[in-house]
Structure formats: structure tokens, C-alpha cells
Design a protein around this motif. Sequence first.
Motif, mmCIF file in Angstrom:
data_model
loop_
_atom_site.group_PDB
_atom_site.id
_atom_site.type_symbol
_atom_site.label_atom_id
_atom_site.label_comp_id
_atom_site.label_asym_id
_atom_site.label_seq_id
_atom_site.Cartn_x
_atom_site.Cartn_y
_atom_site.Cartn_z
ATOM 1 N N THR A 1 0.821 -1.213 0.000
ATOM 2 C CA THR A 1 0.000 0.000 0.000
ATOM 3 C C THR A 1 0.857 1.265 0.000
ATOM 4 O O THR A 1 0.405 2.312 -0.468
ATOM 5 C CB THR A 1 -0.936 0.016 1.216
ATOM 6 N N VAL A 2 2.071 1.189 0.525
ATOM 7 C CA VAL A 2 2.943 2.373 0.546
ATOM 8 C C VAL A 2 3.265 2.813 -0.871
ATOM 9 O O VAL A 2 3.107 3.992 -1.239
ATOM 10 C CB VAL A 2 4.235 2.090 1.345
ATOM 11 N N LYS A 3 3.716 1.866 -1.696
ATOM 12 C CA LYS A 3 4.033 2.205 -3.083
ATOM 13 C C LYS A 3 2.777 2.588 -3.861
ATOM 14 O O LYS A 3 2.822 3.451 -4.738
ATOM 15 C CB LYS A 3 4.742 1.028 -3.757
ATOM 16 N N ALA A 4 1.651 1.946 -3.530
ATOM 17 C CA ALA A 4 0.399 2.282 -4.217
ATOM 18 C C ALA A 4 0.014 3.726 -3.938
ATOM 19 O O ALA A 4 -0.303 4.493 -4.861
ATOM 20 C CB ALA A 4 -0.719 1.338 -3.781
ATOM 21 N N VAL A 5 0.057 4.138 -2.666
ATOM 22 C CA VAL A 5 -0.282 5.518 -2.317
ATOM 23 C C VAL A 5 0.688 6.497 -2.975
ATOM 24 O O VAL A 5 0.285 7.557 -3.467
ATOM 25 C CB VAL A 5 -0.291 5.698 -0.787
ATOM 26 N N ASN A 6 1.970 6.146 -2.990
ATOM 27 C CA ASN A 6 2.949 7.016 -3.651
ATOM 28 C C ASN A 6 2.612 7.206 -5.125
ATOM 29 O O ASN A 6 2.742 8.319 -5.666
ATOM 30 C CB ASN A 6 4.355 6.430 -3.510
ATOM 31 N N ASP A 7 2.187 6.117 -5.782
ATOM 32 C CA ASP A 7 1.847 6.228 -7.203
ATOM 33 C C ASP A 7 0.569 7.034 -7.425
ATOM 34 O O ASP A 7 0.475 7.812 -8.375
ATOM 35 C CB ASP A 7 1.713 4.841 -7.831
ATOM 36 N N PHE A 8 -0.419 6.860 -6.563
ATOM 37 C CA PHE A 8 -1.625 7.690 -6.693
ATOM 38 C C PHE A 8 -1.270 9.169 -6.481
ATOM 39 O O PHE A 8 -1.790 10.044 -7.174
ATOM 40 C CB PHE A 8 -2.686 7.258 -5.678
ATOM 41 N N THR A 9 -0.369 9.421 -5.542
ATOM 42 C CA THR A 9 0.073 10.799 -5.303
ATOM 43 C C THR A 9 0.804 11.351 -6.524
ATOM 44 O O THR A 9 0.595 12.515 -6.917
ATOM 45 C CB THR A 9 0.977 10.849 -4.059
ATOM 46 N N SER A 10 1.644 10.524 -7.139
ATOM 47 C CA SER A 10 2.348 10.953 -8.353
ATOM 48 C C SER A 10 1.368 11.212 -9.486
ATOM 49 O O SER A 10 1.553 12.140 -10.281
ATOM 50 C CB SER A 10 3.360 9.880 -8.774
ATOM 51 N N ALA A 11 0.313 10.405 -9.544
ATOM 52 C CA ALA A 11 -0.709 10.616 -10.576
ATOM 53 C C ALA A 11 -1.379 11.973 -10.391
ATOM 54 O O ALA A 11 -1.620 12.708 -11.360
ATOM 55 C CB ALA A 11 -1.739 9.497 -10.523
ATOM 56 N N ILE A 12 -1.660 12.313 -9.141
ATOM 57 C CA ILE A 12 -2.311 13.595 -8.852
ATOM 58 C C ILE A 12 -1.384 14.761 -9.188
ATOM 59 O O ILE A 12 -1.820 15.786 -9.725
ATOM 60 C CB ILE A 12 -2.751 13.629 -7.378
ATOM 61 N N LYS A 13 -0.079 14.615 -8.911
ATOM 62 C CA LYS A 13 0.877 15.666 -9.265
ATOM 63 C C LYS A 13 0.944 15.841 -10.781
ATOM 64 O O LYS A 13 1.053 16.968 -11.284
ATOM 65 C CB LYS A 13 2.252 15.324 -8.710
ATOM 66 N N ALA A 14 0.892 14.711 -11.496
ATOM 67 C CA ALA A 14 0.968 14.787 -12.958
ATOM 68 C C ALA A 14 -0.291 15.392 -13.554
ATOM 69 O O ALA A 14 -0.240 16.097 -14.570
ATOM 70 C CB ALA A 14 1.210 13.386 -13.535
ATOM 71 N N ASN A 15 -1.435 15.114 -12.927
ATOM 72 C CA ASN A 15 -2.710 15.625 -13.443
ATOM 73 C C ASN A 15 -3.615 15.930 -12.257
ATOM 74 O O ASN A 15 -4.382 15.079 -11.809
ATOM 75 C CB ASN A 15 -3.361 14.582 -14.363
ATOM 76 N N PRO A 16 -3.537 17.150 -11.721
ATOM 77 C CA PRO A 16 -4.291 17.499 -10.503
ATOM 78 C C PRO A 16 -5.804 17.442 -10.663
ATOM 79 O O PRO A 16 -6.526 17.529 -9.669
ATOM 80 C CB PRO A 16 -3.835 18.940 -10.210
ATOM 81 N N THR A 17 -6.300 17.290 -11.877
ATOM 82 C CA THR A 17 -7.749 17.218 -12.089
ATOM 83 C C THR A 17 -8.238 15.784 -12.292
ATOM 84 O O THR A 17 -9.386 15.572 -12.667
ATOM 85 C CB THR A 17 -8.157 18.068 -13.307
ATOM 86 N N TYR A 18 -7.382 14.808 -12.051
ATOM 87 C CA TYR A 18 -7.721 13.406 -12.325
ATOM 88 C C TYR A 18 -8.487 12.822 -11.130
ATOM 89 O O TYR A 18 -7.901 12.358 -10.156
ATOM 90 C CB TYR A 18 -6.441 12.628 -12.596
ATOM 91 N N GLU A 19 -9.806 12.838 -11.204
ATOM 92 C CA GLU A 19 -10.658 12.389 -10.094
ATOM 93 C C GLU A 19 -10.376 10.945 -9.676
ATOM 94 O O GLU A 19 -10.404 10.609 -8.496
ATOM 95 C CB GLU A 19 -12.138 12.502 -10.479
ATOM 96 N N ASN A 20 -10.139 10.100 -10.647
ATOM 97 C CA ASN A 20 -9.957 8.680 -10.365
ATOM 98 C C ASN A 20 -8.816 8.448 -9.379
ATOM 99 O O ASN A 20 -8.904 7.593 -8.494
ATOM 100 C CB ASN A 20 -9.686 7.924 -11.668
ATOM 101 N N ALA A 21 -7.732 9.240 -9.508
ATOM 102 C CA ALA A 21 -6.592 9.060 -8.610
ATOM 103 C C ALA A 21 -6.962 9.431 -7.175
ATOM 104 O O ALA A 21 -6.568 8.747 -6.219
ATOM 105 C CB ALA A 21 -5.416 9.896 -9.096
ATOM 106 N N TYR A 22 -7.717 10.523 -7.003
ATOM 107 C CA TYR A 22 -8.169 10.899 -5.658
ATOM 108 C C TYR A 22 -9.061 9.805 -5.062
ATOM 109 O O TYR A 22 -8.940 9.450 -3.878
ATOM 110 C CB TYR A 22 -8.955 12.215 -5.707
ATOM 111 N N GLU A 23 -9.971 9.295 -5.877
ATOM 112 C CA GLU A 23 -10.905 8.279 -5.378
ATOM 113 C C GLU A 23 -10.170 7.009 -4.960
ATOM 114 O O GLU A 23 -10.448 6.429 -3.907
ATOM 115 C CB GLU A 23 -11.953 7.957 -6.444
ATOM 116 N N LYS A 24 -9.203 6.572 -5.794
ATOM 117 C CA LYS A 24 -8.472 5.345 -5.475
ATOM 118 C C LYS A 24 -7.611 5.527 -4.230
ATOM 119 O O LYS A 24 -7.513 4.631 -3.390
ATOM 120 C CB LYS A 24 -7.603 4.935 -6.667
#
Length: 681
Positions: free
Chosen positions: A116-139
Motif C-alpha cells: 500500500t505504501v508504493k500504491a499511495v505514492n503512485d496515486f500521489t504521483s498521478a495527482i501531481k501529474a494531473n491534478p484534475t484526475y478524479e480517479n486518482a483521488y478516489e483510489k
Amino acid sequence: MKRIIFLALIFATSIITFGKDTVKRPDTYNYNRGIEELRNGNYKDALDYLNKEIESDPNNGYAYSWMAMIYQSFNENGMALTTADLALKNIPKKDGEFIAATYCIRAAVYLALKDTVKAVNDFTSAIKANPTYENAYEKRAQVYFEQEKYDLADADYRQMIKLNQGGAMGYMGIGRNRNEQKRWDEAIEQFNHVANMYNDYSLVYSYRAQSYLGEEKWTEATDDILQALLIDDNDRAFAQIQDLDEPAFSMMEAKMKIQSAKNPNESRWPYYIAIMYECKEQYEKAISYYEEAQRKDAKDYTLNRIANCYYEEGNYDRALKYVNQAMALDSTENNYIAFKAEILYGMGKVKDAIAEYDKYLALNPEDGFRYYRRGWFKDICGDDDGAIEDLTISITLYPTYSYTYAARGDVYTRLGKTELAKADYEKVIELEDTPEKYECLHYAYHALGEDEKAIAAIDTILARDKNNKGNYYDAACLYSRMKNKEKALEYLGMCLEKGYWRFEHIKLDSDMDFIRETDEFKALIEKYESRLKEKNAVVIGNDTISKQVTTEVPFTKENGVCHVKCKINDLPLYFVFDTGASEISLSMVEATFMMKNGYLDKKDVIGSQYFEDANGNVSEGTIINIRQVDFGGLKLENVRASVVRNQKAPLLLGQSVLGRLGKIEIDNDKLVLKITHNINE
């Protein structure tokens, strides 16, 4: 497969329709064909084209991203990680949307690997890459929710609301968090907002029902559960009706019965009522309502539920009858085979039970629990080698199920393999390390010579669930193993009084050996077996004491097709005898004639539905209720039928009639259908 296609199409939309002005994406033949095949659900072909694209352009990060998604969907986690890494290395840094989607794919892989640590880091990176990406916030919020980090989850859900005020998921997420925190009023506030925006969204009603149940607002809770079921038979609401206590149970029961009266042709309401009764172990009532549902719409799973009620009542003959009927309606449902094995064991037919499990495990070779059951049966039969083999396979497939180690430890003990037995008993203790996990810990402690701990363990189990009759049987078994006659007989009497009707199991179970020959044991078994026989002689539902008879119905053959004569609301018609059809099927010609001439009424029209024929063609049809079907003198009331909007469609006699008749055999020599069925005496 549909879920994978859906995800692929969302992904395709999100990464193709945005950013075209700033990022140049691939437009080659193999790349485009790969995406096309993916959208069509042809995953192998999609991979073939994308691999060809990589051969011609090893730096195409977009192709790697698609491949990572395909591999992740099929749980090929190693390949998914490799291709996701290559995608992130090669996708242009300016394409934040595609990079964000790829991070989410890799995060999903890490979740599958329980990192889960790496998963959260990747979701965080997704949000940095695209701050409007709802799916990343939800996941990411979902991970925080599972970790009970509700403040962090709330922050992500609030960001989703900022990005899309008209979306439901942000409000739903906050409401769900509040439910988990038992902050019921705040949860209701969130769910009210969603219900006001989307009044046909069933899930919001089932979640709000949870809030109302928490506040003990029984009327509001049952109203919401009912609304969720009315909208789309919501699964969460279906689970909730199975867990209601008074006074909510009686309220829900009444509301279901009202719906059944308002919709007399719908089978779901009596089915729901039956489920509620079954979960409360009110089996006679459950059977009655299951039979009502079956009369309205013949389904294999309803027959299976009737079988289960009889099984729990200790009426194995009737349980076997109904599971056989369920199997006749759906021969592809393998779980019915396993259930039949358990019924046969309940009847004391252990070798027949093993034979059924042989069939089941040939079809389901990775079902660890069923190897445990077959191993148990082999142990009963004295097949030590077979038992150890099955129990070992079970442990390999299902290594966290402590009962399997206890069972194998018992076989090893009997064979004098004390070190192997000890290792198995110690594994039970390791697995059941907290009181809420206690299942068979008492057996392990006793086998290791620690009887005080064994007694403490079974006392904990009994205190945890005083209504579970099986726990009292376990206590009887433990005290019999400990050679404590008085306690063993005391708990045996208690489990029998609570309705533990598994007499053949009790007679076969070696745990009972110490008390089996005592007069007290024999008296207990005789007393409660007599009580069970009296109970099973009482009328249950519509299944009264009956005898079997065989009715012969003539048919004619035309080009290899069987045609039989029926009366539909007293109108004689010839139908094609079709065991593969789900219900009676009429063409528009017959239906129009029946409506014009009084054989059908407007109130008989239930609704519409789409149908798929044997060639895969889909057409719309009308669902009607036929008040009476007379099939060779066998009369059925309220039978579901479909009217296909095709003037030339054949008249089909399907399972909505055949499933309610009984056993059907085709005698091609005499040109008759032999229908074996019960009649009440």
C-alpha cells in the motif's frame, strides 16, 4: 470481461480526448489496431498489435501503458510492472493525463501485491501529474479508508467535490467515512445531498439505511432499504435484509408483503421474504415463500434455497429432491454438486458423498475448502492416505483455514506420527491467535495436553455466540475426547435441543466414541430423532406428505422437433418442447389473438425485456403473466411468459413450466413425455 472493457474505454476516453493540442500521440497502424482490438474485448490480439508496435518503436511509452493495463487486468503483475515502468520512462513529460493514468495502473498492481505504501505514492504521483484526475483521488481515498485514515480520505473526497460538484462519489465517500465513525447525522447529511441530486441511485439509499439503523430510526431505515431494492435490487440492500433484528425485521417483513400484494406477478418479493425468514432460521416460513416465488418464476437458485432450508431442518430426503431439481434446471452450476455431496453425507451415504466431490473437484481443482471436506469424508471411511492427501492439498490452496490442520493432525495422531501431528496442532494455535479467531483451538490444545486452555477456548467460543448450535456440538466433542462423560452428554443434549439434527454425522463422528455406547447417549439420539420425524411429518409450505405418480403427455415430431398440446388460459395451442428456453414464448400473432378474444387482459402485461436467441440475435419482447397453463392435465397457476415481437417466432414451452412439473423423460418409442411428480394424499 465486461469490467475490463469498461475500464479500457474509460481509459481510452480520458487519454485520447484531452490534450491533443499540446501533445503528439502515436498514430501508427499497429498502435491504433491494438487500441481498437482492446475496445472490442480482443485482448490477445490487442497485445499482439502492441508488441508489434514496440518492435518497430521500442520507445513508444503509450503502447507500454496500454499493455500494462491489459496485464494488470489479468493479474499478470510482473509484466504489468515491467510495462508500466517502461511507459513512465518513455511517455513525454508534458502528457500529464497519460502519465497519471499509468501511475494509477501501477498503483493497482502494487495494491494487488499488498504494497500500500508504493500504491499511495503512485496515486500521489498521478495527482501531481494531473491534478484534475478524479480517479486518482478516489483510489487513494479508498486506500486511506481501508487503513482507517478517515481525515486523509476526507481530504481526497473533498477535492473530488471541488473538481466535480455534481458528482456523487465525493459525497458518498465522506458519508461512508462518517458511517464507519458512527457519526450518523453527518453521514445522513451527505447522503441526503446525493439523493437530492440522483433520486434513482440505489446505493445512496442502502448507505443511508445503514446510518438510520445506527440511529435506531427503523422506519426510515427500512424505507431506504426498500427503495434501493425497488430501483435495481441493490446488492447491499439485499445483504441488509438478511441481517435485520427486531423491530426493523417486522417492519421490513410487512413492507415486503405489501409490495408482493401490489405486484402479484413478481417473484422477487416472496423470494426476499423467504431470505429474511431463512436467515432467522424460520425454515418452514421460508420454504412457503420460496415456493410462492418458484410458482411465479421457476429458478434453479430458488430450488437450491428450498433444499438448503430442508438441509438445515435435517430433512435430507427433501433437500436431495430439491437440489436435484436445481441441477436439472442448471447443470452448469457446480456448487450444486458440492451441496449434494453434503446432503448425502447428512444421510450417512459417505461414499456417495465422496463420489459427488470427485465430480466437483474435477471441475474445480483449486477449491481448497472442498478438498478439506472430501478429506474429512475419507477420514470417516478409514482412508487415511486419501484423507492426508486431500487435507494437504487443501492446506496448499487454503493455508489459513485452521480446521484443516486440526483434521490432518488427528489423522497423523491415529497413525502414530506424533511430530507431524504436533506441528499441525501448533499451526492451529498460531492461526487462532485472538479470541475472535477461535474456531477449533480447543481441539489443538487438548491434543497437546493442555486441557485447561482447551476448556477456556471452548468457553470463549460459546460466550461469543450463544445461539450457534454447532458450538455446543463442538463442546460435546471436546469433552468426549477428554473422557468427561457428564459434560459431553450435557452439551450434546444442549445442541440437540437447539436443533442440531445431524444424526448420521453424530453416529459417524469418532469424537463421540467415548459416549456412543452409553444408555444416555442412545436415549438422547432416540428422543431427538423421534422429534425430528414428527417435525418432518408436518406440512411445510406446500410440500405436504405426498406420493409420486407419472403422467404421460403425448407429443408429435416434425423434423426432429417435439410439439406438445397445452391450454393457455383455456386456449388450446401447440408448443415446441424446449428444455433450453427459460420460459413460455409466444409470437405477437398468438398474443394479439388472445388479447382480442379475452384470453389475456391488460393487467396480465408485466413489462418488457430484451431476449437473446441461440444465434446471438437480440430482440425486445413483452413479459406477461399466464393465469393458468394446463399441460396434459397438470395445471399451473401464474406462469411467466414472453411475447417476442416477431410474427413468425415459434411457440416455445420453456423452464417456467417445465421447472415446476417434476422429472421429465422423453419416450421416443411411445411418443410421450413421462412426467414424474408428487400429488398430495
